[in-house]
Write an enzyme that holds these catalytic residues in place. Structure first.
Site, PDB file in Angstrom:
ATOM      1  N   TYR A   1      -0.097   0.481  10.704  1.00  0.00           N
ATOM      2  CA  TYR A   1      -0.416   0.064   9.333  1.00  0.00           C
ATOM      3  C   TYR A   1       0.763   0.324   8.410  1.00  0.00           C
ATOM      4  O   TYR A   1       1.130  -0.543   7.592  1.00  0.00           O
ATOM      5  CB  TYR A   1      -1.650   0.822   8.839  1.00  0.00           C
ATOM      6  CG  TYR A   1      -2.090   0.457   7.442  1.00  0.00           C
ATOM      7  CD1 TYR A   1      -2.598  -0.802   7.153  1.00  0.00           C
ATOM      8  CD2 TYR A   1      -2.000   1.384   6.402  1.00  0.00           C
ATOM      9  CE1 TYR A   1      -3.011  -1.132   5.866  1.00  0.00           C
ATOM     10  CE2 TYR A   1      -2.415   1.066   5.112  1.00  0.00           C
ATOM     11  CZ  TYR A   1      -2.923  -0.196   4.859  1.00  0.00           C
ATOM     12  OH  TYR A   1      -3.325  -0.520   3.584  1.00  0.00           O
TER      13      TYR A   1
ATOM     14  N   SER B   1       0.842  -1.190   0.000  1.00  0.00           N
ATOM     15  CA  SER B   1       0.000   0.000   0.000  1.00  0.00           C
ATOM     16  C   SER B   1       0.876   1.238   0.000  1.00  0.00           C
ATOM     17  O   SER B   1       2.011   1.206   0.497  1.00  0.00           O
ATOM     18  CB  SER B   1      -0.892   0.004   1.245  1.00  0.00           C
ATOM     19  OG  SER B   1      -1.494   1.257   1.464  1.00  0.00           O
TER      20      SER B   1
END
Length: 307
Positions: A178, A152
């Site tokens: 994350y 990501s």
């Protein structure tokens, strides 16, 4: 090392990338393949003739989502390494494609697995690390297997903090957690390719771009509503296109350790560059071979401790 491009782009779909590929006789696993871009990945692979196994935590929900799709379903809980090991032990025969698609994003409160790992690092990285390692023999038996690790642009937020991966001492931040998990995903591709290329296994990381899916379930509703109107937002089919490039495109045949976005290898950007969740490029910290080797050792120790 020149940057690899393809005829495809940000607006391409998974079906467009797969067009002309006959995957009959090819076996694939897609984790988290019952929703979002994972579901589109499964549909595209199945339409191209692949024998697809969808590995999911909730088998009953997957049956409903995959109605009409030619794919098998098996249980896999990436937060539970006993479940991961049971899945790999049950696999028999060669594996041509492994799509490590499942993940969690911005879990608001600090959670740990039964093995003591911070939840996002456990699910996004350690679970997939253990899964891929457990399937090494099956991948090697395919003689040219490709592994696609879903990363990501969130990796821009943080490198891996090797001094406190599990937030034992620093304050927990859902986006930092994350970010380091997605940086770990890219570093895994770097080191796995270095270790396994001689075995005919090639691992690349991909950023699908901005897509509204169940991945955002922990994001506040007001923020999700703002994101939903972003002009760069992709459909799930478009989001799955870069996965298909890494899995099928001839430009990435026997190529590993790269980070792809918008259907091409990404530009490398400096670690101190201004970049966030919507920005292109891959940080140097995510491609650092020394960090990748260190992460492999740390991940191996975590997996052994959680056994």
């Amino acid at each position: 090392m020149s940057r690899i491009t393809t005829p495809f782009h940000a607006g391409s779909t998974a079906d467009e990338v797969a067009a002309g590929h006959d995957l009959a006789g090819r076996r694939a696993i897609v984790t988290g393949g019952a929703s979002g871009i994972g579901l589109e990945t499964v549909r595209t692979l199945a339409r191209a003739g692949a024998d697809v196994t969808v590995a999911v935590r909730d088998v009953d929900a997957a049956r409903d989502a995959l109605a009409g799709v030619r794919a098998g379903i098996a249980r896999l809980d990436l937060a539970d390494l006993a479940s991961v090991r049971a899945f790999t032990a049950a696999w028999d025969g060669p594996l041509h494609l492994l799509i490590n698609n499942a993940g969690v994003m911005a879990v608001p409160d600090l959670r740990r697995t039964a093995g003591g790992l911070e939840w996002q690092f456990a699910v996004n990285h350690v679970g997939h690390f253990t899964l891929t390692g457990g399937l090494h023999g099956a991948l090697a038996a395919a003689h040219g297997a490709r592994v696609v690790a879903l990363a990501s642009a969130g990796h821009h937020v943080a490198p891996v903090d090797f001094d406190d991966v599990n937030f034992a001492h620093r304050p927990y931040d859902p986006w930092v957690a994350y970010g380091q998990a997605k940086t770990a995903t890219v570093l895994f591709a770097v080191e796995a390719s270095r270790r396994w290329a001689a075995d005919g296994i090639y691992v690349n990381a991909v950023s699908p771009g901005g897509i509204m899916t169940n991945l955002q379930r922990y994001i506040p509703a007001e923020t999700r509503a703002q994101w939903a109107t972003a002009p760069i937002l992709k459909t799930p089919q478009q989001g799955a296109a870069t996965t298909m490039v890494a899995a099928l495109a001839p430009e990435f045949d026997r190529i590993g350790g790269r980070y792809l976005e918008d259907c091409a290898e990404a530009e490398v950007i400096d670690d101190d560059a201004e970049a966030g969740l919507a920005d292109p490029g891959v940080r140097r910290w995510a491609l650092d071979p020394a960090a990748a080797r260190r992460l492999w050792d740390v991940s191996t120790a975590f997996a052994a401790r959680a056994a």
